[in-house]
Design a protein around this motif. Structure first.
Motif, PDB file in Angstrom:
ATOM      1  N   SER A   1     122.211  97.486  33.194  1.00 33.72           N
ATOM      2  CA  SER A   1     123.078  96.349  33.492  1.00 33.72           C
ATOM      3  C   SER A   1     122.260  95.090  33.766  1.00 33.72           C
TER       4      SER A   1
ATOM      5  N   HIS B   1     123.083  93.888  38.683  1.00 36.66           N
ATOM      6  CA  HIS B   1     123.438  95.298  38.854  1.00 36.66           C
ATOM      7  C   HIS B   1     124.921  95.537  38.562  1.00 36.66           C
ATOM      8  N   LEU B   2     125.732  94.516  38.800  1.00 41.52           N
ATOM      9  CA  LEU B   2     127.191  94.631  38.626  1.00 41.52           C
ATOM     10  C   LEU B   2     127.693  93.905  37.383  1.00 41.52           C
TER      11      LEU B   2
ATOM     12  N   THR C   1     130.335  95.277  34.864  1.00 46.88           N
ATOM     13  CA  THR C   1     131.664  95.611  35.377  1.00 46.88           C
ATOM     14  C   THR C   1     132.383  94.399  35.950  1.00 46.88           C
ATOM     15  N   SER C   2     131.693  93.275  36.048  1.00 52.14           N
ATOM     16  CA  SER C   2     132.307  92.085  36.638  1.00 52.14           C
ATOM     17  C   SER C   2     131.800  90.837  35.923  1.00 52.14           C
TER      18      SER C   2
ATOM     19  N   ALA D   1     130.152  88.507  38.409  1.00 53.75           N
ATOM     20  CA  ALA D   1     128.789  88.920  38.759  1.00 53.75           C
ATOM     21  C   ALA D   1     127.822  88.564  37.645  1.00 53.75           C
TER      22      ALA D   1
ATOM     23  N   THR E   1     123.837 103.090  48.779  1.00 55.47           N
ATOM     24  CA  THR E   1     124.358 101.732  48.781  1.00 55.47           C
ATOM     25  C   THR E   1     124.901 101.416  50.162  1.00 55.47           C
TER      26      THR E   1
ATOM     27  N   CYS F   1     123.251  90.960  41.714  1.00 54.67           N
ATOM     28  CA  CYS F   1     124.371  90.484  40.890  1.00 54.67           C
ATOM     29  C   CYS F   1     124.302  91.099  39.491  1.00 54.67           C
TER      30      CYS F   1
ATOM     31  N   THR G   1     127.973  96.992  46.445  1.00 56.40           N
ATOM     32  CA  THR G   1     129.067  97.487  45.615  1.00 56.40           C
ATOM     33  C   THR G   1     129.887  96.328  45.061  1.00 56.40           C
ATOM     34  N   LEU G   2     130.697  96.646  44.066  1.00 57.42           N
ATOM     35  CA  LEU G   2     131.591  95.645  43.506  1.00 57.42           C
ATOM     36  C   LEU G   2     132.584  95.175  44.558  1.00 57.42           C
TER      37      LEU G   2
END
Length: 614
Positions: A582, A525-526, A529-530, A533, A465, A523, A484-485
């Protein structure tokens, strides 16, 4: 006019009127029918009309109780011929579809109808839905079946096996009854049949021997399955249409299909576009087609990594085809000069107008780098594929009685669970190719200016990453790896969606499309967790397909997402940089929206996503 003439005219008119098809259509009414009350209009129409040859319910959604009500009304129509029931179960539970189909079939069986056309395309049947058709497909109602449409039904290998067994039994039952089955048209594209399903279906084709059209595009079939199908095509000498677009033949599969042409002299349309024939495959096709098939009207061999020599061989092969009206070689590895020479050579032929424009082409050098030449043709086939292919050839040498053995699992593919499958993504060799990858001045300048501020890190999945303290919208869009986030949260923009779109909109054509796709994946991908996103990914999925539809590229983009998200199995294995689970999660959220893309795209995604839950 004399009385004799008058009488003759009247009887002729009456006979013509009797032969005219009469029926009922509720096509594209977008009705939701849950129960008998909801479907009252359909039932009343069936009960009030003395003659009903067809019932078109395309574009509505049918529940179990409503299907039972229609079934009762169908029982009074032995003259019924055509069941036009495509796109009929949108939003229905898996448990509802087979029950609804059983009711509809039971009504026609009770009526003693003689069906000629059955269209269940664009329904998420899968093996589960096939259980609702098995009895019906074996019944006397289908002894007269001539056209079968099961396009985009998500059958999978198991559904293909079930269909094959039902049709073989139908053929046997019809023969015993003294009314041999005369199925002419078989359409089953976009069903993820794979090699196992293709091998099962080939058993059916060998038994039928009456087919005039076989259409099976986009089924993730490779040379093992193609070889099985080729042997069955030979048994159908009346074939006029053969469409295997967007499967993967490679040179060995191309050689097997080329052998078919000698046995099918009536072919009018041949479509093996996007099948990775490569140059040697083109030679096989050219040699097989050159001396025969003077009635050929359509030949589509676009996007096959064929170089100039192979293209020229094909041009020579079709010059004696006076009825040729469509000849597609677009998207091959001719280069600009080679394309010009092919156009010049074709211009000398009497059927020169048949050659379609070649707007997309790859240089021969690029084709060689990507494996367009045949030296590496089969280096990327699945494990044991060579053994399977040789096993198949050995089987083909033996006498084949056409009976399908349900215990034969030679071609069965092990199914991974969703998490394992996400970690071992699969993409086809013919996956999305652009004619001009990111090469604009703006892109190069932006990437070069950002190189010094980025550092590399390895995440817990072992993927590289890009990590830096802050992230601009340009850096986020143009990075070629997941972000990354921390980078997402640090995007220097109040309105992240607008900021990212401003960057994407600076590019055009394929560059614009690729940026849309991969910014969406970054986006997505996250997304687990968000929440921010996730919302951004949903919006970008929507924007991508808005652009795809606007530019008539929805099929291209749909297929590419299916491959990127591991929803469409293929030969070439690769490890995705993105969290595919995700990305699928965000896609599931996106297709919930009523305004997302269109019903065809939503239904296709639903079929493949639902397969993960089976």
């Amino acid at each position: 006019m004399s009385s004799t003439t008058m009488s003759t005219f009247s009887f002729a008119s009456m006979a013509a009127q009797l032969n005219e098809e009469q029926g009922i259509s509720f096509q594209d009414k977008a009705e939701t029918w849950h129960n008998a009350e909801d479907v009252k209009a359909v039932v009343e129409a069936l009960n009030s009309k003395p003659t009903v040859h067809f019932l078109n319910l395309d574009g509505n959604t049918l529940g179990v109780e409503a299907a039972q009500a229609i079934s009762e009304a169908l029982k009074s129509h032995p003259e019924f011929r055509k069941a036009l029931w495509k796109n009929l179960f949108t939003g229905r539970l898996k448990s509802e579809i087979p029950l609804a189909l059983k009711h509809l079939g039971a009504g026609l069986i009770a009526a003693g109808a003689k069906l000629t056309v059955l269209d269940l395309s664009d329904n998420a049947l899968g093996p589960n839905g096939m259980t609702g058709l098995e009895e019906f497909l074996r019944s006397p109602v289908c002894f007269s079946l001539q056209e079968l449409y099961l396009n985009n039904c998500g059958l999978g290998p198991e559904g293909g096996r079930m269909l094959s067994e039902a049709l073989i039994d139908l053929h046997k039952n019809a023969k015993v009854a003294g009314t041999p089955l005369q199925l002419r048209i078989f359409v089953a594209g976009r069903n993820r049949l794979e090699n196992a399903g293709a091998k099962a279906i080939s058993k059916t084709f060998k038994v039928l021997q009456t087919l005039e059209e076989i259409t099976m595009p986009q089924n993730s079939i490779y040379h093992v399955g193609v070889a099985a199908l080729a042997s069955s095509f030979k048994k159908n000498p009346h074939l006029r249409v053969l469409n295997m677009n967007d499967n993967t033949l490679n040179v060995r599969g191309a050689a097997k299909i080329a052998e078919v042409f000698e046995h099918t002299p009536l072919l009018r349309e041949i479509d093996f576009g996007d099948c990775l024939l490569k140059t040697d495959g083109a030679y096989h096709f050219a040699e097989a087609l050159e001396q025969n098939h003077e009635h050929l009207e359509v030949l589509d061999l676009g996007f096959n990594e064929i170089n100039y020599d192979g293209g020229l061989a094909l041009v020579t092969a079709v010059q004696n085809k006076p009825k040729l009206r469509i000849f597609n070689l677009d998207g091959n590895c001719f280069g600009q000069a080679g394309s010009a020479q092919i156009v010049e050579q074709m211009a000398k032929a009497k059927n020169s107008a048949a050659l379609q424009s070649m707007d997309e082409f790859v240089s021969e050098e690029e084709g060689e780098e990507s494996g367009a030449e045949n030296d590496g043709d089969d280096n990327e086939t699945p494990e044991n594929s060579e053994d399977e292919y040789n096993d198949y050839l050995d089987e083909e040498d033996q006498e084949d009685d056409g009976e399908y053995d349900p215990n034969d699992t030679t071609e069965e593919v092990d199914e991974d669970d969703e998490e394992d499958y996400a970690n071992e993504n699969i993409a086809e060799e013919t996956a999305y190719v652009t004619s001009n990858a990111f090469s604009t001045k703006l892109f190069n300048e932006t990437v070069n200016s950002n190189k010094t501020s980025n550092t590399s890190d390895i995440n817990k999945n072992g993927n590289k990453t890009v990590v830096n303290v802050s992230c601009t919208p340009a850096e986020f869009c143009l990075s070629q790896t997941p972000c990354t986030l921390q980078q997402f949260d640090s995007l220097e923009a109040t309105n992240k969606l607008q900021a990212l779109q401003n960057i994407i909109n600076q590019f055009s054509d394929d560059n614009h499309l690729l940026l849309l796709i991969f910014t969406t994946l970054k986006c997505a991908h996250l997304s687990q967790t968000s929440q921010a996103a996730l919302e951004l990914a949903v919006s970008l999925y929507q924007a991508t397909f808005d652009y795809a539809i606007k530019t008539d590229q929805e099929s291209r983009v749909l297929d590419y997402y299916l491959k990127q998200l591991g929803l469409l199995r293929s030969e070439e294995h690769f490890k995705s940089d993105y969290n595919v689970k995700s990305c699928r999660y965000a896609l599931r959220e996106a297709i919930k929206s009523e305004t997302f893309a269109n019903d065809n795209i939503k239904n296709t995604f639903k079929i493949f996503l639902d397969q993960l839950d089976v």
